[in-house]
Each structure stands twice: as C-alpha cells, then as structure tokens.
Design a protein around this motif. Sequence first.
Motif, PDB file in Angstrom:
ATOM      1  N   MET A 140       1.004  -1.515  -0.032  1.00 46.09           N
ATOM      2  CA  MET A 140       0.246  -0.175  -0.013  1.00 46.09           C
ATOM      3  C   MET A 140       0.773   1.036   0.096  1.00 46.09           C
ATOM      4  O   MET A 140       2.066   1.150   1.005  1.00 46.09           O
ATOM      5  CB  MET A 140      -0.548  -0.043   1.624  1.00 46.09           C
ATOM      6  N   THR A 141       0.917   2.138  -1.393  1.00 53.77           N
ATOM      7  CA  THR A 141       1.159   3.503  -0.933  1.00 53.77           C
ATOM      8  C   THR A 141       1.041   4.814  -0.336  1.00 53.77           C
ATOM      9  O   THR A 141      -0.540   4.804  -0.976  1.00 53.77           O
ATOM     10  CB  THR A 141       2.229   3.946  -2.983  1.00 53.77           C
ATOM     11  N   PRO A 142       0.654   4.813   0.661  1.00 48.55           N
ATOM     12  CA  PRO A 142       0.372   6.264   1.844  1.00 48.55           C
ATOM     13  C   PRO A 142       0.477   7.452   0.365  1.00 48.55           C
ATOM     14  O   PRO A 142       1.298   7.430  -0.282  1.00 48.55           O
ATOM     15  CB  PRO A 142       1.310   6.757   3.064  1.00 48.55           C
ATOM     16  N   PRO A 143      -0.267   8.524   0.698  1.00 51.96           N
ATOM     17  CA  PRO A 143      -0.891   9.369  -0.703  1.00 51.96           C
ATOM     18  C   PRO A 143      -0.100  10.614  -0.045  1.00 51.96           C
ATOM     19  O   PRO A 143       0.747  10.307   1.155  1.00 51.96           O
ATOM     20  CB  PRO A 143      -2.072   9.626  -0.104  1.00 51.96           C
ATOM     21  N   ALA A 144      -0.135  11.040  -0.730  1.00 58.06           N
ATOM     22  CA  ALA A 144       0.654  12.439  -0.957  1.00 58.06           C
ATOM     23  C   ALA A 144       0.393  13.113   0.720  1.00 58.06           C
ATOM     24  O   ALA A 144      -0.756  13.450   0.832  1.00 58.06           O
ATOM     25  CB  ALA A 144       1.197  13.355  -1.904  1.00 58.06           C
ATOM     26  N   THR A 145       1.367  13.944   0.920  1.00 61.80           N
ATOM     27  CA  THR A 145       1.045  14.583   2.421  1.00 61.80           C
ATOM     28  C   THR A 145       0.736  15.723   2.340  1.00 61.80           C
ATOM     29  O   THR A 145       1.134  16.315   1.104  1.00 61.80           O
ATOM     30  CB  THR A 145       2.363  14.866   3.212  1.00 61.80           C
ATOM     31  N   PRO A 146      -0.419  16.740   2.552  1.00 61.49           N
ATOM     32  CA  PRO A 146      -1.570  17.737   2.399  1.00 61.49           C
ATOM     33  C   PRO A 146      -0.156  18.346   2.964  1.00 61.49           C
ATOM     34  O   PRO A 146       0.663  18.326   3.866  1.00 61.49           O
ATOM     35  CB  PRO A 146      -2.392  18.168   3.799  1.00 61.49           C
ATOM     36  N   ALA A 147      -0.056  19.944   2.280  1.00 60.31           N
ATOM     37  CA  ALA A 147       0.301  21.149   2.410  1.00 60.31           C
ATOM     38  C   ALA A 147       0.135  21.835   3.437  1.00 60.31           C
ATOM     39  O   ALA A 147       1.536  22.406   4.038  1.00 60.31           O
ATOM     40  CB  ALA A 147       0.139  21.964   1.138  1.00 60.31           C
ATOM     41  N   ALA A 148      -0.686  22.166   4.075  1.00 54.05           N
ATOM     42  CA  ALA A 148      -0.767  22.919   5.386  1.00 54.05           C
ATOM     43  C   ALA A 148      -1.251  22.032   6.195  1.00 54.05           C
ATOM     44  O   ALA A 148      -1.914  21.393   6.545  1.00 54.05           O
ATOM     45  CB  ALA A 148      -1.436  24.052   4.603  1.00 54.05           C
ATOM     46  N   PRO A 149      -1.241  22.149   7.746  1.00 51.56           N
ATOM     47  CA  PRO A 149      -1.747  22.348   9.328  1.00 51.56           C
ATOM     48  C   PRO A 149      -3.172  22.135   8.782  1.00 51.56           C
ATOM     49  O   PRO A 149      -3.678  23.614   7.701  1.00 51.56           O
ATOM     50  CB  PRO A 149      -1.023  23.041   9.672  1.00 51.56           C
ATOM     51  N   LEU A 150      -4.044  21.746   9.195  1.00 44.79           N
ATOM     52  CA  LEU A 150      -5.524  21.298   9.563  1.00 44.79           C
ATOM     53  C   LEU A 150      -5.860  21.518  11.347  1.00 44.79           C
ATOM     54  O   LEU A 150      -5.694  20.832  11.752  1.00 44.79           O
ATOM     55  CB  LEU A 150      -5.967  20.705   8.946  1.00 44.79           C
ATOM     56  N   THR A 151      -6.359  22.275  11.799  1.00 44.87           N
ATOM     57  CA  THR A 151      -7.127  22.762  13.097  1.00 44.87           C
ATOM     58  C   THR A 151      -8.889  22.518  12.513  1.00 44.87           C
ATOM     59  O   THR A 151      -9.603  22.447  12.400  1.00 44.87           O
ATOM     60  CB  THR A 151      -7.520  23.942  13.273  1.00 44.87           C
ATOM     61  N   VAL A 152      -8.753  21.447  14.231  1.00 51.40           N
ATOM     62  CA  VAL A 152     -10.223  20.407  14.139  1.00 51.40           C
ATOM     63  C   VAL A 152     -10.819  19.965  15.559  1.00 51.40           C
ATOM     64  O   VAL A 152      -9.561  20.245  16.340  1.00 51.40           O
ATOM     65  CB  VAL A 152      -9.291  18.759  13.453  1.00 51.40           C
ATOM     66  N   ALA A 174       3.073   1.026   3.906  1.00 56.03           N
ATOM     67  CA  ALA A 174       3.851   0.980   2.971  1.00 56.03           C
ATOM     68  C   ALA A 174       4.541  -0.794   2.586  1.00 56.03           C
ATOM     69  O   ALA A 174       4.184  -0.660   1.345  1.00 56.03           O
ATOM     70  CB  ALA A 174       5.134   1.737   2.778  1.00 56.03           C
ATOM     71  N   ASP A 175       3.973  -1.285   3.899  1.00 53.38           N
ATOM     72  CA  ASP A 175       5.363  -2.721   4.040  1.00 53.38           C
ATOM     73  C   ASP A 175       4.306  -3.532   4.398  1.00 53.38           C
ATOM     74  O   ASP A 175       4.583  -5.047   4.743  1.00 53.38           O
ATOM     75  CB  ASP A 175       6.359  -2.971   5.443  1.00 53.38           C
ATOM     76  N   ASN A 182      -2.786   2.633  11.290  1.00 58.08           N
ATOM     77  CA  ASN A 182      -2.685   2.912  10.597  1.00 58.08           C
ATOM     78  C   ASN A 182      -1.947   5.198  10.418  1.00 58.08           C
ATOM     79  O   ASN A 182      -1.722   5.697   9.010  1.00 58.08           O
ATOM     80  CB  ASN A 182      -4.500   3.950   9.222  1.00 58.08           C
ATOM     81  N   THR A 183      -1.368   5.027  11.111  1.00 54.04           N
ATOM     82  CA  THR A 183      -0.483   6.020  11.034  1.00 54.04           C
ATOM     83  C   THR A 183      -1.085   7.013  10.570  1.00 54.04           C
ATOM     84  O   THR A 183      -0.456   7.999   9.567  1.00 54.04           O
ATOM     85  CB  THR A 183       0.392   6.257  10.265  1.00 54.04           C
ATOM     86  N   MET A 184      -2.558   7.469  11.230  1.00 52.23           N
ATOM     87  CA  MET A 184      -3.128   9.209  10.671  1.00 52.23           C
ATOM     88  C   MET A 184      -4.302   9.087  12.138  1.00 52.23           C
ATOM     89  O   MET A 184      -3.641   8.953  12.677  1.00 52.23           O
ATOM     90  CB  MET A 184      -4.512   7.849   9.555  1.00 52.23           C
ATOM     91  N   PHE A 185      -4.127  10.416  12.034  1.00 50.51           N
ATOM     92  CA  PHE A 185      -4.616  10.936  12.990  1.00 50.51           C
ATOM     93  C   PHE A 185      -6.120  10.766  12.839  1.00 50.51           C
ATOM     94  O   PHE A 185      -7.385  10.229  11.774  1.00 50.51           O
ATOM     95  CB  PHE A 185      -5.012  12.718  12.687  1.00 50.51           C
ATOM     96  N   VAL A 186      -7.051  10.815  14.576  1.00 48.63           N
ATOM     97  CA  VAL A 186      -7.706  10.089  14.355  1.00 48.63           C
ATOM     98  C   VAL A 186      -8.378  11.574  15.421  1.00 48.63           C
ATOM     99  O   VAL A 186      -7.957  11.503  16.456  1.00 48.63           O
ATOM    100  CB  VAL A 186      -8.077   8.972  14.977  1.00 48.63           C
TER     101      VAL A 186
END
Length: 285
Positions: free
Chosen positions: A1-13, A270-271, A207-211
Amino acid sequence: MTPPATPAAPLTVAAVQADPVPGDVAGNATTAARLTGRAVAEGARVVVLPELFLPAYHLPTLAADPAGTDLAAAGDGTVDDARLDPLRAAARDGAAVVVVGAAVRHPDGRRTVSALVVDRSGVARAAYDKQQLWGDERELFQPGRRGATLLVDDWRFGLGICYDGCFPEHARAAAADGAHGYLCPSGYLTGSAHRRDLYYAARALDNTMFVVFANAVDGVDPWRFNGGAAVYDPQGRPLARGADTGEDVLVAVLDPAVLADTRAEHSMLADLPADAGATRAALRG
C-alpha cells in the motif's frame, strides 16, 4: 500500500462532546451551531459532533417517533430540512465543515445511522451510513452499504461511526483509500472508558493517521454516556482529550509534518504484505 501525498498545510479540527435532548432535532441543531461557533472561534475548520446527535442517541425515542427524529435524504444525498438552518448558517459563516450524527430516511425506505456532512457553503448531505450496527440498533436501522472519504482541501478523511471503529478493517479501508485521518462521531456508554480510549488510539497507530473522536456525554437514563472526546496523532497519542462528564470542545492542529515523519519512521502502510497471515500452518503442541 502506497501512502498518499502529504497535505501541504496544517488543519485545525475539533472533537465535540455534548448532551443533546432526545427527540429535539431543531434544538439540538441549534446546540450544534453554538458548539460549531465555539470551535471556529478557536480556529477549527473541521468540527465533529457525536453519533445521532441531532435526534440524540436515545433508542426508545428513536423507536417511538421516527417521523420526528429522522431527516429525509434526497436521491443525491442532500438533506433539506429547515431544522438544520442554524447549523448550516454556522458552517457557512465559519467556513467550516461539520460532521454530525443523524438518523436518516433514504428514498428507498432505508433508515440509517448516518454521518451528516455540512459543507462550507452550508449544504447538508447524508455522507456516510454506519456499516457496523451495535446491539438494539439493528431493530431500528439498516447497515450502510459502503465506506466514504471526505475531502477537505488536500486532506482526506475516512468516515466512521462508533462501532465501526472497533473493527481494524474499517479504518484500514480508509487508509487504503488514502486517508490522512479518520473522523468518528460516537456514543460510548458509561463503563466503557477503557475500550473508548483504546480503540481509537489503536486505529490511529494501526494506520499512522490522525483520529478525531467525538462522543456523547451525560444523557438521559438508561443511556448515559462518558465523554472523553479526543484527537489522536498518528502514533495514537492524544493531542486533546475531554473529561468523562460535561460539555466540551477539544481543538487540535493536524500537522502534516508529523504525519509525514510518523509514516517515514513507522512504515506499516507501505510494508503491508499482500498475504498478512491469511495463509496459515496448523501446528500441534
């Protein structure tokens, strides 16, 4: 699985914990608008509110008054209901995307536990229907038929609702679709704090992602909820977390550099092998 491109700027949630009134869709939409305004004032551009927040997660009320508690979706998924006007205005005025729980009636007659997305123009859509129904929900609702990914600028967010997040495969499917984060309106009952805090941190690290985990709090008997709304970083560490009682708005910044660094150091996506143990040997001890 190839992770997607990283976003360009921070995002406040913002992850919200709050106590809606059973059956009062109009009043709860007004409360959601107020909480959205509070989140926007703290810089949030994505606001997540709890599962079934608009009618409240109170199954006896949802069973007794489906006409009063449900929102009707059009064929394209849009929801045009005057009770949502304050929330639509809050999203539009704050240039924020709001994800809020609703009970939705679809044109084909299905009734679902749904994540309603109100976009920055104030348009409301039934964006995702809960796929994993829990307990007595099965007596009132039908499961969703597909996953969904929400795009906010160049950020990608998988949508899940409460019990969905108990299944690693659900969040993994979002990651496989390129998600940088996972948004989860939820309704965890008092006594479940250990599982509440474990599941969503694990989904982040898996999934090394924000939740972004929103939860109901307090409530009306027999449905008492335990708050603990949180935003987790891609290693499962809380960037913000609420108490087990009381209304709150938890605001955090999603930093794309943290996402990229975590995925570089912990390269599980990726692995991931094509056969992750599905072919098995049987051994005798």
